[in-house]
Design a protein around this motif. Structure first.
Motif, PDB file in Angstrom:
ATOM      1  N   PRO A   1       0.883  -1.217   0.055  1.00 32.81           N
ATOM      2  CA  PRO A   1       0.157  -0.013  -0.090  1.00 32.81           C
ATOM      3  C   PRO A   1       0.919   1.135   0.117  1.00 32.81           C
ATOM      4  N   THR A   2       0.230   2.389  -0.540  1.00 29.30           N
ATOM      5  CA  THR A   2       1.069   3.805  -0.369  1.00 29.30           C
ATOM      6  C   THR A   2       0.877   3.867   1.084  1.00 29.30           C
ATOM      7  N   PRO A   3       1.644   5.116   1.580  1.00 31.32           N
ATOM      8  CA  PRO A   3       1.534   5.367   2.957  1.00 31.32           C
ATOM      9  C   PRO A   3      -0.049   5.795   3.331  1.00 31.32           C
ATOM     10  N   ASP A   4      -0.736   6.531   2.495  1.00 33.69           N
ATOM     11  CA  ASP A   4      -2.116   6.853   2.990  1.00 33.69           C
ATOM     12  C   ASP A   4      -2.907   5.507   3.114  1.00 33.69           C
ATOM     13  N   GLN A   5      -2.582   4.535   2.187  1.00 36.61           N
ATOM     14  CA  GLN A   5      -3.462   3.400   1.966  1.00 36.61           C
ATOM     15  C   GLN A   5      -3.056   2.569   3.591  1.00 36.61           C
ATOM     16  N   ALA A   6      -1.711   2.626   3.687  1.00 36.74           N
ATOM     17  CA  ALA A   6      -1.177   1.607   4.787  1.00 36.74           C
ATOM     18  C   ALA A   6      -1.910   2.438   6.089  1.00 36.74           C
TER      19      ALA A   6
ATOM     20  N   TYR B   1      -5.698   1.604  10.690  1.00 38.29           N
ATOM     21  CA  TYR B   1      -6.700   2.132  11.492  1.00 38.29           C
ATOM     22  C   TYR B   1      -7.872   1.212  11.539  1.00 38.29           C
ATOM     23  N   THR B   2      -8.279   0.699  10.326  1.00 40.29           N
ATOM     24  CA  THR B   2      -9.248  -0.207  10.321  1.00 40.29           C
ATOM     25  C   THR B   2      -8.947  -1.567  11.044  1.00 40.29           C
TER      26      THR B   2
ATOM     27  N   PHE C   1      -8.329  -9.511  21.781  1.00 39.28           N
ATOM     28  CA  PHE C   1      -7.754  -9.805  20.623  1.00 39.28           C
ATOM     29  C   PHE C   1      -6.618  -8.637  20.569  1.00 39.28           C
ATOM     30  N   ARG C   2      -5.624  -9.098  19.824  1.00 32.92           N
ATOM     31  CA  ARG C   2      -4.605  -8.195  19.557  1.00 32.92           C
ATOM     32  C   ARG C   2      -4.872  -6.970  18.581  1.00 32.92           C
ATOM     33  N   PRO C   3      -4.194  -5.883  18.714  1.00 35.09           N
ATOM     34  CA  PRO C   3      -4.677  -4.693  17.686  1.00 35.09           C
ATOM     35  C   PRO C   3      -4.409  -5.148  16.420  1.00 35.09           C
ATOM     36  N   GLU C   4      -3.296  -5.940  15.838  1.00 33.64           N
ATOM     37  CA  GLU C   4      -3.106  -6.267  14.710  1.00 33.64           C
ATOM     38  C   GLU C   4      -3.577  -7.849  14.369  1.00 33.64           C
ATOM     39  N   ALA C   5      -4.585  -8.378  15.032  1.00 33.90           N
ATOM     40  CA  ALA C   5      -5.069  -9.547  14.882  1.00 33.90           C
ATOM     41  C   ALA C   5      -5.874  -9.743  13.346  1.00 33.90           C
ATOM     42  N   ALA C   6      -6.019 -10.634  12.927  1.00 38.16           N
ATOM     43  CA  ALA C   6      -6.467 -11.089  11.644  1.00 38.16           C
ATOM     44  C   ALA C   6      -8.088 -10.597  11.590  1.00 38.16           C
ATOM     45  N   GLN C   7      -8.428 -10.057  10.335  1.00 37.71           N
ATOM     46  CA  GLN C   7      -9.776 -10.053  10.253  1.00 37.71           C
ATOM     47  C   GLN C   7     -10.351 -10.407   8.894  1.00 37.71           C
ATOM     48  N   PRO C   8     -11.521 -11.244   9.047  1.00 38.88           N
ATOM     49  CA  PRO C   8     -11.717 -11.884   7.687  1.00 38.88           C
ATOM     50  C   PRO C   8     -12.393 -10.744   6.545  1.00 38.88           C
ATOM     51  N   PHE C   9     -12.242 -11.095   5.564  1.00 36.37           N
ATOM     52  CA  PHE C   9     -12.980 -10.152   4.422  1.00 36.37           C
ATOM     53  C   PHE C   9     -13.667 -11.112   3.446  1.00 36.37           C
ATOM     54  N   ASP C  10     -14.868 -11.232   3.199  1.00 39.84           N
ATOM     55  CA  ASP C  10     -15.670 -11.807   2.087  1.00 39.84           C
ATOM     56  C   ASP C  10     -15.621 -11.047   0.868  1.00 39.84           C
ATOM     57  N   ASP C  11     -16.171 -11.639  -0.153  1.00 40.33           N
ATOM     58  CA  ASP C  11     -16.287 -11.040  -1.449  1.00 40.33           C
ATOM     59  C   ASP C  11     -16.752  -9.830  -1.515  1.00 40.33           C
TER      60      ASP C  11
ATOM     61  N   ALA D   1      -4.434  -6.794 -13.071  1.00 41.10           N
ATOM     62  CA  ALA D   1      -3.599  -5.581 -12.706  1.00 41.10           C
ATOM     63  C   ALA D   1      -3.005  -5.620 -11.410  1.00 41.10           C
ATOM     64  N   ARG D   2      -2.931  -6.912 -10.693  1.00 46.53           N
ATOM     65  CA  ARG D   2      -2.354  -7.316  -9.646  1.00 46.53           C
ATOM     66  C   ARG D   2      -2.535  -6.347  -8.449  1.00 46.53           C
ATOM     67  N   THR D   3      -3.921  -5.814  -8.404  1.00 48.28           N
ATOM     68  CA  THR D   3      -4.478  -5.011  -7.071  1.00 48.28           C
ATOM     69  C   THR D   3      -5.636  -5.557  -6.564  1.00 48.28           C
ATOM     70  N   VAL D   4      -5.895  -5.057  -5.233  1.00 50.19           N
ATOM     71  CA  VAL D   4      -7.259  -5.476  -4.595  1.00 50.19           C
ATOM     72  C   VAL D   4      -7.754  -4.218  -4.445  1.00 50.19           C
ATOM     73  N   SER D   5      -9.073  -4.465  -4.125  1.00 49.07           N
ATOM     74  CA  SER D   5     -10.137  -3.471  -3.699  1.00 49.07           C
ATOM     75  C   SER D   5     -10.428  -3.940  -2.205  1.00 49.07           C
ATOM     76  N   ILE D   6     -10.365  -3.047  -1.298  1.00 48.37           N
ATOM     77  CA  ILE D   6     -10.804  -3.743   0.114  1.00 48.37           C
ATOM     78  C   ILE D   6     -11.489  -2.514   0.797  1.00 48.37           C
ATOM     79  N   TRP D   7     -12.437  -3.035   1.806  1.00 45.07           N
ATOM     80  CA  TRP D   7     -13.330  -2.185   2.523  1.00 45.07           C
ATOM     81  C   TRP D   7     -12.500  -1.753   3.725  1.00 45.07           C
ATOM     82  N   THR D   8     -12.467  -0.359   4.140  1.00 42.03           N
ATOM     83  CA  THR D   8     -11.900   0.142   5.303  1.00 42.03           C
ATOM     84  C   THR D   8     -12.900   1.063   6.239  1.00 42.03           C
ATOM     85  N   THR D   9     -12.501   1.450   7.321  1.00 43.17           N
ATOM     86  CA  THR D   9     -13.356   2.577   8.065  1.00 43.17           C
ATOM     87  C   THR D   9     -13.369   3.903   7.167  1.00 43.17           C
ATOM     88  N   ALA D  10     -12.278   4.268   6.445  1.00 43.55           N
ATOM     89  CA  ALA D  10     -12.236   5.507   5.600  1.00 43.55           C
ATOM     90  C   ALA D  10     -12.888   5.356   4.330  1.00 43.55           C
TER      91      ALA D  10
END
Length: 386
Positions: free
Chosen positions: A11-16, A21-22, A107-117, A126-135
């Motif tokens: 990710p870019t710095p903003d994406q990271a 935060y998510t 749960f640890r702050p960096e613990a895994a979170q599942p994402f469905d389709d 394109a070698r990219t993903v589109s993902i939901w975040t709180t932002a």
């Protein structure tokens, strides 16, 4: 069969920042749901949803993220209950069990979170993903890949993917449903595999995968850990944790390469694989004090698991045999004697005089036992009498 494939996000710095935060938000929410579940006696998932869903939405979680968070918490308590029932957390009133039952699961702050389709989509070309975040939805998040991993993802990815953060980097762990090859019901013999410490694996073909490099690395790691533990500072403890993860990754990589070589050889020659059943060996053997570290760091179970799933994927038969006396029995005449092993590396039969490497002899015995076990366990092909 189900396997997991891991890709590293770039990710870019903003994406990271948005991803970090998510993860912190959903894990804070999971801790709150866990406290509610603990206070209410861990209700079923539907009941827990009634008490928590509205609050999770108010905290900024999307509908799917809220559902996954609730299910995550409920699954964690189900696992805890199963471990208690199986006796994995000591007896009733024991220290570990009391500690586990006296507070909510955290749960640890960096613990895994599942994402469905609905929350995550892959753009393979394109070698990219589109993902939901709180932002909001992040698009065009690049990921690193290997050609094999990309092919597996493109053709076999099914179900959810987990987002985790480890050592400052983000990873997606995707579940893939890989088709299995038909099992070879008539193998042309068996490849015996003797698992050990000096030689991690030795096959009945005479191939030996030496453990010298891995053992030297473990010794250096043990010496460094001793110094860091004596130091006892916060940075020393942080480095200890980092070094432990690094050693585990290296050992797993070695076991992956060895298991791939063994399964590839068996598949190419249309043979099955015979392994020793080593369950409980650490409890059965008595060891000198200077040998305990090397035996307890011996990752034979992990290597066996890698061989098992690779063999299943390739359609290679796999059998487990009794390891008793495989190191003392002559693979030529069958004579069993403690004196057949003058030292760790040599085998010299007292009856027929044959001499060979001890691990090669053991693996030949394992191969013979594997063939006998397979023949005894196969269904009869003789027609039923009229």
């Amino acid at each position: 069969m189900k396997i997991v494939t891991q890709v590293k996000l770039l990710p870019t710095p903003d994406q990271a920042s948005a991803l970090e935060y998510t993860l912190r938000t959903v894990n804070d929410a999971a801790n709150w749901v866990s406290s509610v579940a603990y206070e209410r006696g861990v209700p079923c998932e539907y009941e827990l949803r009634k008490h928590t869903y509205a609050e999770l939405k108010a905290r900024g979680l999307g509908a799917q993220a809220a559902q996954h968070t609730i299910k995550r918490v409920r699954d964690a308590y189900t696992t805890l209950k199963a471990n208690i029932r199986a006796g994995n957390l000591s007896r009733p009133g024991g220290k570990r069990r009391t500690k586990a039952e006296s507070k909510p699961i955290a749960f640890r702050p960096e613990a895994a979170q599942p994402f469905d389709d609905r929350c995550l989509s892959w753009q393979y070309d394109a070698r990219t993903v589109s993902i939901w975040t709180t932002a909001g939805r992040l698009k065009d998040v690049r990921f690193a890949y290997s050609p094999d991993a990309l092919e597996i993802l493109r053709e076999n990815r099914r179900g959810e993917s987990d987002l985790i953060r480890r050592d400052g980097a983000f990873y997606l762990i995707a579940t893939c449903d890989v088709p299995e090859k038909p099992l070879n019901e008539n193998p042309a013999g068996f490849l015996g595999v003797d698992l050990g410490i000096v030689n991690i694996a030795a096959t009945s073909d005479g191939t030996r995968h030496a453990g010298r490099g891995l053992n030297r690395r473990r010794k250096r790691q043990a010496d460094l850990c001793r110094k860091l533990q004596a130091k006892g500072t916060k940075s020393a403890k942080r480095l200890l944790k980092k070094r432990a993860r690094k050693e585990a990754r290296h050992a797993a990589d070695v076991n992956h390469r060895i298991s791939k070589s063994i399964v590839t050889t068996a598949e190419r020659t249309s043979r099955g694989i015979a392994l020793e059943d080593l369950i409980g060996i650490r409890e059965r053997v008595r060891l000198r004090k200077d040998r305990r570290t090397s035996v307890h760091s011996w990752s034979f179970h992990q290597l066996g698991q890698y061989i098992a799933y690779k063999a299943k994927r390739a359609g290679v038969p796999l059998v487990y045999v009794d390891p008793a006396y495989t190191s003392r029995q002559c693979s030529v005449c069958g004579h069993i004697d403690r004196k057949n092993r003058p030292n760790q590396a040599e085998f010299a039969c007292r009856a027929c005089g044959v001499m060979m490497h001890a691990d090669h002899n053991s693996s030949r015995n394992i191969a013979a036992r594997g063939a006998a076990a397979w023949t005894a366990g196969r269904q009869s092909c003789v027609p039923e009498p009229a």
